[in-house]
Design a protein around this motif. Structure first.
Motif, PDB file in Angstrom:
ATOM      1  N   GLY A 120      30.951  10.627  31.009  1.00  0.00           N
ATOM      2  CA  GLY A 120      30.189  11.376  31.988  1.00  0.00           C
ATOM      3  C   GLY A 120      28.783  10.848  32.183  1.00  0.00           C
ATOM      4  O   GLY A 120      28.364   9.889  31.524  1.00  0.00           O
ATOM      5  N   VAL A 162      34.178  12.471  29.075  1.00  0.00           N
ATOM      6  CA  VAL A 162      34.367  13.523  30.070  1.00  0.00           C
ATOM      7  C   VAL A 162      35.834  13.691  30.448  1.00  0.00           C
ATOM      8  O   VAL A 162      36.230  14.717  30.988  1.00  0.00           O
ATOM      9  CB  VAL A 162      33.520  13.244  31.326  1.00  0.00           C
ATOM     10  N   CYS A 205      39.335  17.598  30.840  1.00  0.00           N
ATOM     11  CA  CYS A 205      38.172  17.222  31.646  1.00  0.00           C
ATOM     12  C   CYS A 205      37.017  18.168  31.318  1.00  0.00           C
ATOM     13  O   CYS A 205      37.179  19.386  31.341  1.00  0.00           O
ATOM     14  CB  CYS A 205      38.538  17.302  33.136  1.00  0.00           C
ATOM     15  N   ARG A 206      35.850  17.595  31.031  1.00  0.00           N
ATOM     16  CA  ARG A 206      34.701  18.392  30.599  1.00  0.00           C
ATOM     17  C   ARG A 206      33.726  18.648  31.740  1.00  0.00           C
ATOM     18  O   ARG A 206      33.332  17.734  32.465  1.00  0.00           O
ATOM     19  CB  ARG A 206      33.965  17.663  29.464  1.00  0.00           C
ATOM     20  N   TRP A 209      27.605  14.582  38.508  1.00  0.00           N
ATOM     21  CA  TRP A 209      28.666  15.403  37.928  1.00  0.00           C
ATOM     22  C   TRP A 209      29.622  15.898  39.011  1.00  0.00           C
ATOM     23  O   TRP A 209      30.838  15.904  38.829  1.00  0.00           O
ATOM     24  CB  TRP A 209      28.066  16.601  37.197  1.00  0.00           C
ATOM     25  N   TRP A 251      35.959  22.419  28.366  1.00  0.00           N
ATOM     26  CA  TRP A 251      36.974  21.414  28.675  1.00  0.00           C
ATOM     27  C   TRP A 251      38.141  22.066  29.419  1.00  0.00           C
ATOM     28  O   TRP A 251      38.769  22.993  28.911  1.00  0.00           O
ATOM     29  CB  TRP A 251      37.498  20.761  27.405  1.00  0.00           C
TER      30      TRP A 251
END
Length: 288
Positions: free
Chosen positions: A217, A223, A233-234, A253, A279
């Motif tokens: 990320g 990420v 996926c964060r 982001w 997440w």
């Protein structure tokens, strides 16, 4: 509206769950129709989201019309009779689903279960009218809301809507693009039934040695992970603060998660839960 109230087992169970959720939160949740109290709902929504150049998030006259049309304006009152939360929903053509326009709680009451009580009330309201699905949209970057929607309530998302409202100029969205995930809440699914009973299966990230890093990320930390066919996926920790302090990074982001979600959904995956650490669990069709 000409919808007949349903007294079947699902509707009765939902009503019991809604009553229990309100009791745990220490609130009374009602279908609000009173004109003056609808003005209070407008003021509450302004207190949560602030004013934009377009005015209140949902102005009083629209709230009044939604209520008068037989759709849903839910209001939560604490033991002192103070309005502390509200949710607004309309019914899709044919009465097939409820579309939740907005839901929020008074600042400072976010951890007291008021929001959960409001959603359970909306669920009971819908099932009483023979409606077994609810949909709404939410910002994929706000992990707290995502966890509430996908883990605590039992909804899922498999659709990503780019810049859904256009550029938003309220105090929370801070002129960012308005990408949204579309939440679908099957109101009679086992996950939803369990959630209504207070049974919640926590989503846990797999151990580091079992997960492969696929992407990093803007903060240079992982990420996107893959483990056993599931993607993780964060979301960022606090996108609202980041939009104010570093809008450029916040935009990075936005673009990164947009690409990840759109790719995952195109392959048939769905977002089926969120960990406490933010997440998303993206499961394949054979894992659903």
């Amino acid at each position: 509206m000409s919808l007949t109230l349903d007294a079947g087992p699902a509707a009765l169970q939902a009503a019991e769950s809604a009553t229990a959720a309100a009791s745990r939160a220490g609130v009374l949740v009602v279908d609000e129709h009173d004109r003056d109290r609808l003005r209070d709902v407008e003021a509450l929504l302004i207190a949560i989201w602030g004013m934009s150049p377009h005015g209140a998030p949902i102005p009083f006259d629209l709230l009044r019309s939604i209520s008068h049309a037989g759709c849903n304006v839910s209001a939560a009152y604490n033991q002192a009779g103070q309005l502390c939360g509200a949710a607004v929903g309309i019914v899709s053509p044919g009465g097939r689903s409820t579309y939740s326009l907005i839901a929020g709680v008074l600042p400072g009451t976010g951890d007291k279960g008021v929001g959960f009580a409001l959603k359970q009330h909306q669920r009971a309201w819908s099932l009483a009218r023979g409606i077994d699905t609810m949909t709404w949209t939410f910002d994929p970057l706000v992990s707290r809301n995502a966890r509430f929607n996908l883990t605590k309530l039992g909804a899922y998302a498999s659709e990503y809507a780019r810049n859904f409202y256009g550029e938003m100029q309220d105090e929370i969205n801070a002129n960012d693009e308005s990408d949204r995930l579309v939440a679908v809440w099957p109101l009679t699914s086992q996950r939803s039934l369990d959630a209504g009973l207070g049974i919640q299966a926590e989503i846990e990230l797999p151990p580091a040695h079992l997960a492969g890093v696929l992407e990093y990320g803007p903060d240079s930390l992982p990420v996107l992970l893959e483990s056993g066919g599931t993607l993780w996926c964060r979301a960022p920790g606090d996108i609202v603060a980041l939009r104010s302090s570093d809008p450029g990074t916040a935009a990075q982001w936005r673009v990164l998660l947009r690409e990840i979600f759109e790719g995952a959904f195109a392959s048939g995956r769905q977002a089926s839960g969120v960990t406490r650490g933010g997440w998303y669990r993206l499961t394949a069709p054979d894992q659903a």
